[in-house]
Motif scaffolding. Sequence first.
Motif, PDB file in Angstrom:
ATOM      1  N   TRP A   1     -31.085  22.888  50.705  1.00 44.97           N
ATOM      2  CA  TRP A   1     -31.185  22.074  49.668  1.00 44.97           C
ATOM      3  C   TRP A   1     -31.260  20.643  49.975  1.00 44.97           C
ATOM      4  O   TRP A   1     -30.787  20.176  50.914  1.00 44.97           O
ATOM      5  N   GLU A   2     -32.412  19.699  49.277  1.00 39.66           N
ATOM      6  CA  GLU A   2     -32.331  18.238  49.539  1.00 39.66           C
ATOM      7  C   GLU A   2     -31.101  17.673  49.225  1.00 39.66           C
ATOM      8  O   GLU A   2     -30.456  17.926  48.340  1.00 39.66           O
ATOM      9  N   GLU A   3     -31.119  16.516  49.913  1.00 40.97           N
ATOM     10  CA  GLU A   3     -29.430  15.588  49.925  1.00 40.97           C
ATOM     11  C   GLU A   3     -29.493  14.921  48.395  1.00 40.97           C
ATOM     12  O   GLU A   3     -28.180  14.916  48.216  1.00 40.97           O
ATOM     13  N   ASP A   4     -30.496  14.891  47.546  1.00 41.88           N
ATOM     14  CA  ASP A   4     -30.238  14.499  46.375  1.00 41.88           C
ATOM     15  C   ASP A   4     -29.797  15.271  45.600  1.00 41.88           C
ATOM     16  O   ASP A   4     -29.668  15.162  44.267  1.00 41.88           O
ATOM     17  N   LYS A   5     -29.734  16.680  45.806  1.00 39.47           N
ATOM     18  CA  LYS A   5     -29.053  17.771  44.986  1.00 39.47           C
ATOM     19  C   LYS A   5     -27.665  17.968  45.268  1.00 39.47           C
ATOM     20  O   LYS A   5     -27.191  18.902  44.775  1.00 39.47           O
ATOM     21  N   LYS A   6     -26.989  17.240  45.957  1.00 39.93           N
ATOM     22  CA  LYS A   6     -25.708  17.501  46.200  1.00 39.93           C
ATOM     23  C   LYS A   6     -24.908  17.594  44.878  1.00 39.93           C
ATOM     24  O   LYS A   6     -23.955  18.560  44.772  1.00 39.93           O
ATOM     25  N   LEU A   7     -24.987  16.648  43.967  1.00 40.05           N
ATOM     26  CA  LEU A   7     -24.357  16.738  42.760  1.00 40.05           C
ATOM     27  C   LEU A   7     -24.502  18.080  41.920  1.00 40.05           C
ATOM     28  O   LEU A   7     -23.767  18.471  41.554  1.00 40.05           O
ATOM     29  N   LEU A   8     -25.723  18.310  42.053  1.00 42.41           N
ATOM     30  CA  LEU A   8     -26.286  19.434  41.267  1.00 42.41           C
ATOM     31  C   LEU A   8     -25.352  20.793  41.889  1.00 42.41           C
ATOM     32  O   LEU A   8     -24.903  21.575  41.039  1.00 42.41           O
ATOM     33  N   CYS A   9     -25.463  20.981  43.240  1.00 42.71           N
ATOM     34  CA  CYS A   9     -24.794  21.809  43.874  1.00 42.71           C
ATOM     35  C   CYS A   9     -23.311  21.847  43.431  1.00 42.71           C
ATOM     36  O   CYS A   9     -22.504  22.925  43.321  1.00 42.71           O
ATOM     37  N   SER A  10     -22.723  20.816  43.862  1.00 39.32           N
ATOM     38  CA  SER A  10     -21.123  20.662  43.517  1.00 39.32           C
ATOM     39  C   SER A  10     -20.868  21.410  41.701  1.00 39.32           C
ATOM     40  O   SER A  10     -19.733  22.025  41.880  1.00 39.32           O
ATOM     41  N   PHE A  11     -21.852  20.766  40.950  1.00 36.24           N
ATOM     42  CA  PHE A  11     -21.747  21.380  39.585  1.00 36.24           C
ATOM     43  C   PHE A  11     -21.685  22.731  39.601  1.00 36.24           C
ATOM     44  O   PHE A  11     -21.038  23.544  38.846  1.00 36.24           O
ATOM     45  N   LEU A  12     -22.685  23.224  40.270  1.00 38.66           N
ATOM     46  CA  LEU A  12     -22.898  24.838  40.210  1.00 38.66           C
ATOM     47  C   LEU A  12     -21.739  25.560  40.941  1.00 38.66           C
ATOM     48  O   LEU A  12     -21.220  26.648  40.722  1.00 38.66           O
ATOM     49  N   GLU A  13     -21.310  24.901  42.029  1.00 38.21           N
ATOM     50  CA  GLU A  13     -19.997  25.573  42.910  1.00 38.21           C
ATOM     51  C   GLU A  13     -18.732  25.445  41.909  1.00 38.21           C
ATOM     52  O   GLU A  13     -17.933  26.630  41.723  1.00 38.21           O
ATOM     53  N   SER A  14     -18.666  24.322  41.260  1.00 38.84           N
ATOM     54  CA  SER A  14     -17.468  24.256  40.048  1.00 38.84           C
ATOM     55  C   SER A  14     -17.607  25.562  39.087  1.00 38.84           C
ATOM     56  O   SER A  14     -16.619  25.776  38.648  1.00 38.84           O
ATOM     57  N   LEU A  15     -18.840  25.509  38.567  1.00 39.75           N
ATOM     58  CA  LEU A  15     -18.987  26.395  37.520  1.00 39.75           C
ATOM     59  C   LEU A  15     -18.667  27.998  38.036  1.00 39.75           C
ATOM     60  O   LEU A  15     -18.105  28.673  37.163  1.00 39.75           O
ATOM     61  N   TYR A  16     -19.100  28.203  39.409  1.00 38.16           N
ATOM     62  CA  TYR A  16     -18.689  29.559  39.845  1.00 38.16           C
ATOM     63  C   TYR A  16     -17.238  29.824  39.902  1.00 38.16           C
ATOM     64  O   TYR A  16     -16.944  30.932  39.430  1.00 38.16           O
ATOM     65  N   PHE A  17     -16.610  28.857  40.414  1.00 33.95           N
ATOM     66  CA  PHE A  17     -15.033  29.241  40.624  1.00 33.95           C
ATOM     67  C   PHE A  17     -14.292  28.896  39.072  1.00 33.95           C
ATOM     68  O   PHE A  17     -13.489  29.580  38.994  1.00 33.95           O
ATOM     69  N   VAL A  18     -14.851  28.305  38.009  1.00 34.62           N
ATOM     70  CA  VAL A  18     -14.471  28.261  36.864  1.00 34.62           C
ATOM     71  C   VAL A  18     -14.596  29.808  36.207  1.00 34.62           C
ATOM     72  O   VAL A  18     -13.567  30.199  35.655  1.00 34.62           O
ATOM     73  N   ALA A  19     -15.734  30.255  36.394  1.00 35.79           N
ATOM     74  CA  ALA A  19     -15.843  31.585  35.975  1.00 35.79           C
ATOM     75  C   ALA A  19     -14.865  32.759  36.788  1.00 35.79           C
ATOM     76  O   ALA A  19     -14.492  33.441  35.995  1.00 35.79           O
ATOM     77  N   MET A  20     -14.870  32.421  38.051  1.00 37.00           N
ATOM     78  CA  MET A  20     -13.880  33.490  38.850  1.00 37.00           C
ATOM     79  C   MET A  20     -12.568  33.560  38.368  1.00 37.00           C
ATOM     80  O   MET A  20     -11.931  34.519  38.122  1.00 37.00           O
ATOM     81  N   TYR A  21     -11.894  32.169  38.387  1.00 34.38           N
ATOM     82  CA  TYR A  21     -10.457  31.979  38.105  1.00 34.38           C
ATOM     83  C   TYR A  21     -10.260  32.088  36.463  1.00 34.38           C
ATOM     84  O   TYR A  21      -9.423  32.457  36.160  1.00 34.38           O
ATOM     85  N   GLY A  22     -11.252  31.866  35.691  1.00 37.63           N
ATOM     86  CA  GLY A  22     -10.986  31.923  34.395  1.00 37.63           C
ATOM     87  C   GLY A  22     -10.877  33.558  34.014  1.00 37.63           C
ATOM     88  O   GLY A  22     -10.105  34.066  33.067  1.00 37.63           O
ATOM     89  N   SER A  23     -11.832  34.410  34.959  1.00 40.99           N
ATOM     90  CA  SER A  23     -11.630  35.799  34.610  1.00 40.99           C
ATOM     91  C   SER A  23     -10.340  36.325  35.138  1.00 40.99           C
ATOM     92  O   SER A  23      -9.729  37.187  34.280  1.00 40.99           O
ATOM     93  N   ILE A  24      -9.783  35.903  36.181  1.00 40.67           N
ATOM     94  CA  ILE A  24      -8.460  36.226  36.632  1.00 40.67           C
ATOM     95  C   ILE A  24      -7.467  35.862  35.596  1.00 40.67           C
ATOM     96  O   ILE A  24      -6.649  36.727  35.416  1.00 40.67           O
ATOM     97  N   TYR A  25      -7.518  34.522  35.058  1.00 46.53           N
ATOM     98  CA  TYR A  25      -6.440  34.378  34.009  1.00 46.53           C
ATOM     99  C   TYR A  25      -6.644  35.208  32.775  1.00 46.53           C
ATOM    100  O   TYR A  25      -5.567  35.319  32.073  1.00 46.53           O
ATOM    101  N   THR A  26      -7.840  35.556  32.516  1.00 45.82           N
ATOM    102  CA  THR A  26      -8.218  36.092  31.210  1.00 45.82           C
ATOM    103  C   THR A  26      -7.672  37.680  31.514  1.00 45.82           C
ATOM    104  O   THR A  26      -6.960  38.041  30.381  1.00 45.82           O
ATOM    105  N   ILE A  27      -7.691  38.253  32.460  1.00 46.03           N
ATOM    106  CA  ILE A  27      -7.351  39.711  32.664  1.00 46.03           C
ATOM    107  C   ILE A  27      -5.727  39.540  32.640  1.00 46.03           C
ATOM    108  O   ILE A  27      -5.246  40.324  32.177  1.00 46.03           O
TER     109      ILE A  27
END
Length: 307
Positions: A78-104
């Motif tokens: 990815w291009e350098e100017d997409k680092k913020l977008l990448c961090s946003f997507l990474e955070s959503l990924y872990f929100v979903a993973m650990y949100g699933s864990i706590y919901t279960i």
Amino acid sequence: MTNCSTQDVDTVTQKLDLVFYVPVLVFGLALNITALVVFCQLLRKWTEPSIYMTNLALMDLLLLLQLPFKMHAAYHKWEEDKKLLCSFLESLYFVAMYGSIYTIACIALDRYITINHPFCAKQVRSRKNALIICVFIWFFCIGATSPIYTFREETAGNFTCFHGFSAKGWSTAIIVCLEVFGFLLPATVLVLCSVQSIQTIKASKSTSDKKQAGVRIIYSSLAAFLVPFTPCHIAIFLQYLVRNGIISDCRQQKNIALFIQVSMNIANVTCCLDALCYYFIAKEVRSTKDSLRLSISRGRTTSSSDV
């Protein structure tokens, strides 16, 4: 960490990503969208379990939506100017993973209260409380994953998204919090609640078929949690040892690099396991819960009258 190239591992994991991600994305979307339609429109009564299962389906859908970006990142820098977008997507990924864990974990706790404390359940359980807990899970996970925005290496040029966290992302404090609060704590709640619920069901005066149905439900939820999430958290701990120089052998580092990629792929399979477990057992939960609670209540009443 010593200089040890894992490029050959990256080549293997690129192919494994397609093997895992494409079926998980296709079946996961179909199953979770179907589950949401059932929970939101077709169920006659909005109950506590259906609220938790709806939240679980939403978490799984959020995780599934990140998989196309992960597949793209596996083959393209990815291009350098997409680092913020990448961090946003990474955070959503872990929100979903650990949100699933706590919901279960919350589903297991809700089941435990219903089965083991039927009288107390009337006071503690409510649709409003279930909704509040689900909203809290979202805010808690969003807040807990916010440090991800600081984990990206401050280097110029193109980069690989979903990979290459800085040393800050592998600090002892971060990994301890991740392992303890992200996995061990909810896993302990799930296992303890499940064991006690199984014991109560087996001791109840329900018919054999209903006992078996109740036990199958609990074993299904245990499998949907432990099978996908245990390997990836073991792998995260091992990668922490690598990143902090405790494991320095290059061959071991490559094995761990492969293990963490495979285990994270297995963790994504939970999107399908959750939908299968909680969608197909929804009717069975409703049909057995009332009879189990009535049977347990009668048994306790009888025991009290005998004293």
